[in-house]
Structure formats: C-alpha cells, structure tokens
Design a protein around this motif. Structure first.
Motif, PDB file in Angstrom:
ATOM      1  N   VAL A 149      32.480  -2.933-118.134  1.00  0.00           N
ATOM      2  CA  VAL A 149      34.256  -2.685-117.845  1.00  0.00           C
ATOM      3  C   VAL A 149      34.819  -3.025-119.403  1.00  0.00           C
ATOM      4  CG1 VAL A 149      35.426  -5.074-117.618  1.00  0.00           C
ATOM      5  CG2 VAL A 149      33.541  -4.871-116.037  1.00  0.00           C
ATOM      6  N   SER A 150      34.487  -3.586-120.418  1.00  0.00           N
ATOM      7  CA  SER A 150      35.522  -3.357-121.588  1.00  0.00           C
ATOM      8  C   SER A 150      35.622  -1.278-121.673  1.00  0.00           C
ATOM      9  CB  SER A 150      34.406  -3.884-122.934  1.00  0.00           C
ATOM     10  OG  SER A 150      34.020  -4.580-122.317  1.00  0.00           O
ATOM     11  N   ALA A 151      34.772  -0.991-121.053  1.00  0.00           N
ATOM     12  CA  ALA A 151      34.708   0.498-121.547  1.00  0.00           C
ATOM     13  C   ALA A 151      35.000   1.362-120.184  1.00  0.00           C
ATOM     14  CB  ALA A 151      32.726   1.023-121.767  1.00  0.00           C
ATOM     15  N   ASN A 152      35.527   0.634-119.474  1.00  0.00           N
ATOM     16  CA  ASN A 152      35.958   1.049-118.294  1.00  0.00           C
ATOM     17  C   ASN A 152      37.805   0.807-118.666  1.00  0.00           C
ATOM     18  OD1 ASN A 152      34.683   3.802-117.613  1.00  0.00           O
ATOM     19  ND2 ASN A 152      33.396   1.976-117.569  1.00  0.00           N
ATOM     20  N   LEU A 153      38.163   0.203-118.628  1.00  0.00           N
ATOM     21  CA  LEU A 153      39.894  -1.211-118.912  1.00  0.00           C
ATOM     22  C   LEU A 153      40.238   0.261-117.999  1.00  0.00           C
ATOM     23  CD1 LEU A 153      39.610  -2.935-121.905  1.00  0.00           C
ATOM     24  CD2 LEU A 153      39.135  -3.799-119.871  1.00  0.00           C
ATOM     25  N   ARG A 154      41.562  -0.498-117.246  1.00  0.00           N
ATOM     26  CA  ARG A 154      42.401   0.121-116.682  1.00  0.00           C
ATOM     27  C   ARG A 154      43.513  -1.029-116.362  1.00  0.00           C
ATOM     28  NH1 ARG A 154      40.209   2.821-111.338  1.00  0.00           N
ATOM     29  NH2 ARG A 154      38.228   2.997-112.263  1.00  0.00           N
ATOM     30  N   PRO A 155      44.382  -1.362-117.112  1.00  0.00           N
ATOM     31  CA  PRO A 155      45.454  -2.256-117.537  1.00  0.00           C
ATOM     32  C   PRO A 155      46.467  -1.543-115.464  1.00  0.00           C
ATOM     33  CG  PRO A 155      45.312  -1.438-119.822  1.00  0.00           C
ATOM     34  CD  PRO A 155      44.808  -0.423-118.609  1.00  0.00           C
ATOM     35  N   ALA A 156      46.627  -2.588-115.241  1.00  0.00           N
ATOM     36  CA  ALA A 156      47.377  -2.733-114.291  1.00  0.00           C
ATOM     37  C   ALA A 156      48.711  -2.668-114.876  1.00  0.00           C
ATOM     38  CB  ALA A 156      47.133  -4.014-112.752  1.00  0.00           C
ATOM     39  N   THR A 157      48.995  -3.799-115.421  1.00  0.00           N
ATOM     40  CA  THR A 157      50.984  -4.385-115.600  1.00  0.00           C
ATOM     41  C   THR A 157      50.892  -3.642-116.820  1.00  0.00           C
ATOM     42  OG1 THR A 157      50.403  -6.312-116.556  1.00  0.00           O
ATOM     43  CG2 THR A 157      50.790  -5.738-114.015  1.00  0.00           C
ATOM     44  N   SER A 158      51.542  -3.926-118.039  1.00  0.00           N
ATOM     45  CA  SER A 158      51.856  -4.785-119.617  1.00  0.00           C
ATOM     46  C   SER A 158      51.387  -5.387-120.049  1.00  0.00           C
ATOM     47  CB  SER A 158      53.268  -3.868-120.145  1.00  0.00           C
ATOM     48  OG  SER A 158      54.032  -5.839-119.479  1.00  0.00           O
ATOM     49  N   LEU A 159      51.062  -6.539-119.046  1.00  0.00           N
ATOM     50  CA  LEU A 159      50.749  -8.035-119.532  1.00  0.00           C
ATOM     51  C   LEU A 159      48.646  -7.789-119.343  1.00  0.00           C
ATOM     52  CD1 LEU A 159      52.966 -10.339-118.207  1.00  0.00           C
ATOM     53  CD2 LEU A 159      53.009  -9.667-120.511  1.00  0.00           C
ATOM     54  N   SER A 160      48.003  -7.054-118.826  1.00  0.00           N
ATOM     55  CA  SER A 160      46.765  -6.566-118.650  1.00  0.00           C
ATOM     56  C   SER A 160      45.926  -6.601-119.673  1.00  0.00           C
ATOM     57  CB  SER A 160      46.557  -5.960-117.880  1.00  0.00           C
ATOM     58  OG  SER A 160      47.358  -5.751-116.004  1.00  0.00           O
ATOM     59  N   VAL A 161      44.941  -7.074-119.621  1.00  0.00           N
ATOM     60  CA  VAL A 161      43.780  -6.580-121.006  1.00  0.00           C
ATOM     61  C   VAL A 161      44.131  -4.631-121.334  1.00  0.00           C
ATOM     62  CG1 VAL A 161      41.656  -6.472-121.768  1.00  0.00           C
ATOM     63  CG2 VAL A 161      42.727  -8.649-120.435  1.00  0.00           C
ATOM     64  N   SER A 162      44.395  -4.306-122.392  1.00  0.00           N
ATOM     65  CA  SER A 162      43.914  -2.785-122.704  1.00  0.00           C
ATOM     66  C   SER A 162      43.205  -2.648-123.473  1.00  0.00           C
ATOM     67  CB  SER A 162      45.984  -2.587-123.024  1.00  0.00           C
ATOM     68  OG  SER A 162      46.534  -3.342-124.256  1.00  0.00           O
ATOM     69  N   SER A 163      42.464  -3.501-124.522  1.00  0.00           N
ATOM     70  CA  SER A 163      41.298  -2.989-125.083  1.00  0.00           C
ATOM     71  C   SER A 163      40.424  -4.415-124.637  1.00  0.00           C
ATOM     72  CB  SER A 163      41.676  -3.382-126.596  1.00  0.00           C
ATOM     73  OG  SER A 163      42.198  -4.873-127.185  1.00  0.00           O
ATOM     74  N   ALA A 164      39.158  -2.891-125.665  1.00  0.00           N
ATOM     75  CA  ALA A 164      37.806  -4.127-125.169  1.00  0.00           C
ATOM     76  C   ALA A 164      38.064  -5.370-126.745  1.00  0.00           C
ATOM     77  CB  ALA A 164      36.679  -3.562-126.240  1.00  0.00           C
ATOM     78  N   ALA A 165      38.821  -5.494-128.144  1.00  0.00           N
ATOM     79  CA  ALA A 165      38.814  -6.868-128.586  1.00  0.00           C
ATOM     80  C   ALA A 165      39.704  -7.740-127.749  1.00  0.00           C
ATOM     81  CB  ALA A 165      39.160  -6.360-129.799  1.00  0.00           C
ATOM     82  N   GLN A 166      40.659  -7.205-127.260  1.00  0.00           N
ATOM     83  CA  GLN A 166      42.039  -7.791-126.575  1.00  0.00           C
ATOM     84  C   GLN A 166      40.622  -8.342-125.308  1.00  0.00           C
ATOM     85  OE1 GLN A 166      44.901  -6.064-124.452  1.00  0.00           O
ATOM     86  NE2 GLN A 166      45.785  -8.868-123.740  1.00  0.00           N
ATOM     87  N   LEU A 167      39.843  -7.811-124.753  1.00  0.00           N
ATOM     88  CA  LEU A 167      39.187  -8.725-123.072  1.00  0.00           C
ATOM     89  C   LEU A 167      38.425  -9.850-124.160  1.00  0.00           C
ATOM     90  CD1 LEU A 167      38.358  -9.067-120.577  1.00  0.00           C
ATOM     91  CD2 LEU A 167      36.538  -6.608-120.888  1.00  0.00           C
ATOM     92  N   ASP A 168      37.749  -9.579-125.164  1.00  0.00           N
ATOM     93  CA  ASP A 168      36.928  -9.950-125.903  1.00  0.00           C
ATOM     94  C   ASP A 168      36.801 -11.446-125.935  1.00  0.00           C
ATOM     95  OD1 ASP A 168      34.407  -8.755-125.691  1.00  0.00           O
ATOM     96  OD2 ASP A 168      34.475  -7.464-127.600  1.00  0.00           O
ATOM     97  N   ARG A 169      38.252 -11.609-126.999  1.00  0.00           N
ATOM     98  CA  ARG A 169      39.420 -12.804-127.341  1.00  0.00           C
ATOM     99  C   ARG A 169      39.554 -13.973-125.650  1.00  0.00           C
ATOM    100  NH1 ARG A 169      42.014  -8.907-130.276  1.00  0.00           N
ATOM    101  NH2 ARG A 169      43.490  -9.167-128.900  1.00  0.00           N
ATOM    102  N   ASP A 170      39.870 -12.462-124.552  1.00  0.00           N
ATOM    103  CA  ASP A 170      40.266 -13.941-123.645  1.00  0.00           C
ATOM    104  C   ASP A 170      38.564 -14.467-123.175  1.00  0.00           C
ATOM    105  OD1 ASP A 170      42.966 -12.696-123.590  1.00  0.00           O
ATOM    106  OD2 ASP A 170      42.532 -11.614-121.731  1.00  0.00           O
ATOM    107  N   LEU A 171      37.591 -14.063-123.127  1.00  0.00           N
ATOM    108  CA  LEU A 171      35.898 -13.985-122.467  1.00  0.00           C
ATOM    109  C   LEU A 171      36.098 -15.401-123.426  1.00  0.00           C
ATOM    110  CD1 LEU A 171      35.039 -11.150-121.338  1.00  0.00           C
ATOM    111  CD2 LEU A 171      36.508 -12.911-120.299  1.00  0.00           C
ATOM    112  N   ALA A 172      36.378 -14.802-124.771  1.00  0.00           N
ATOM    113  CA  ALA A 172      35.773 -15.930-125.525  1.00  0.00           C
ATOM    114  C   ALA A 172      36.289 -17.529-125.575  1.00  0.00           C
ATOM    115  CB  ALA A 172      35.953 -15.591-127.089  1.00  0.00           C
ATOM    116  N   ALA A 173      37.957 -17.428-125.169  1.00  0.00           N
ATOM    117  CA  ALA A 173      39.106 -18.665-124.798  1.00  0.00           C
ATOM    118  C   ALA A 173      38.848 -19.324-123.071  1.00  0.00           C
ATOM    119  CB  ALA A 173      39.946 -18.102-124.721  1.00  0.00           C
TER     120      ALA A 173
END
Length: 178
Positions: A149-173
């Motif tokens: 999923v991290s390798a194929n991010l497709r943000p839908a809006t300006s608030l969507s996850v746009s990087s693998a690092a951001q996704l990792d932070r969200d998942l850790a939270a």
C-alpha cells in the motif's frame, strides 16, 4: 478482454451512469475504442444505454450476484449486532469493510444522525490509505500488505496520506490508541 473490463470497472455505486467520453477518460482508452466495446457490452446486456449514458446491465448484475462471496454474508451476520451496538452508543455512521488488495471493500453501513458526506457506500471500494477504516485495518495487517500500500499511494484529497512516512506515523498512532 482487459479493455472491456477496464470499461466495466469505471462504474461505481457513486457513478452508476456515464457518457462514453467520461468512460473512455477513466478507462484511459480512445473514445472510439470505448464506443465500440460498449456497443458489444450492450449487445450482451452487460451494459445498458439510455440516451447518451451507459450503466451496468441486467446480465452484469446477475453475474455479480453469482460471485457474491458467502464469507461476506457470514461476516455481515456476525458483525451486525456489534455495528448496531456501536451505532447506539455514538449515533454516528458505522461502516463494515474488509481489506482487499490496496482497497477497502464496504460490506455494510448504518447511517448516523449527522449525515456526514462520505464517498463510502456498500459494494464500493476506496483506497485503504485514504480512509479511517482502511488505516485501522492496515495498522493491524501484515508488513507485506502495508509495504504494498505504501508503495502505491494515491491521495484522493489534499488531506490524504501522500507519503510512506506519513502512513507509518498514522498507523503507529492507531496501534497506540487501539
């Protein structure tokens, strides 16, 4: 076959009817190719044409019903009491979804009082990284799934996850909060 499937995949619960230009654009096919293939799909009753718009046809609906996964019916049956409990506690919209590849497939939905506008609808799919339910499912998924999923991010809006690092932070939270 792949081109015809690309055309059929353009239809979603949020976009059940479209003109040939929109279908061709979404399928990334020339308009002439889309028009020719749609004519064949109409002949096979896979697609219906009303005026200038196309929509899924009766035969396609029959095939979809045949392919309905019994596991999803069982999941809905088992989950429904819990969905209702959650709804009673919150009076907010409650979704039931499963992770399929990089998407969340919505299995059931109970609409809340606040009527939050959401593209999520039963039978529809949204990118997992772009949804709360998708991120909750990913937080407790296998690392291989998360990496894909991290390798194929497709943000839908300006608030969507746009990087693998951001996704990792969200998942850790999410893991910390449970």
């Amino acid at each position: 076959v792949a081109k015809a499937l690309a055309l059929l995949s353009c239809f979603t619960p949020n976009r059940p009817a479209m003109g040939v230009s929109e279908i061709a654009r979404q399928a990334q096919l020339p308009k002439s190719t889309a028009h020719r293939l749609l004519a064949v799909l109409v002949d096979w009753d896979m697609v219906t044409k009303r005026g200038t718009e196309y929509s899924p046809g009766a035969r396609l609906n029959e095939l979809a019903a045949l392919g309905s996964q019994p596991d999803n019916h069982e999941l809905r049956r088992v989950a429904l009491p819990h969905l209702l409990d959650l709804y009673e506690i919150t009076h907010e919209t409650v979704n039931l979804g499963i992770l399929t590849g990089q998407d969340v497939l919505y299995i059931d939905k109970i609409h809340g009082h606040n009527g939050v506008n959401s593209p999520a609808c039963v039978g529809g799919r949204l990118r997992a990284a772009n949804t709360a339910i998708g991120k909750a499912l990913l937080a407790f998924s296998d690392q291989k799934v998360i990496a894909r999923v991290s390798a194929n991010l497709r943000p839908a809006t300006s608030l969507s996850v746009s990087s693998a690092a951001q996704l990792d932070r969200d998942l850790a939270a999410i893991r910390r909060c449970g």
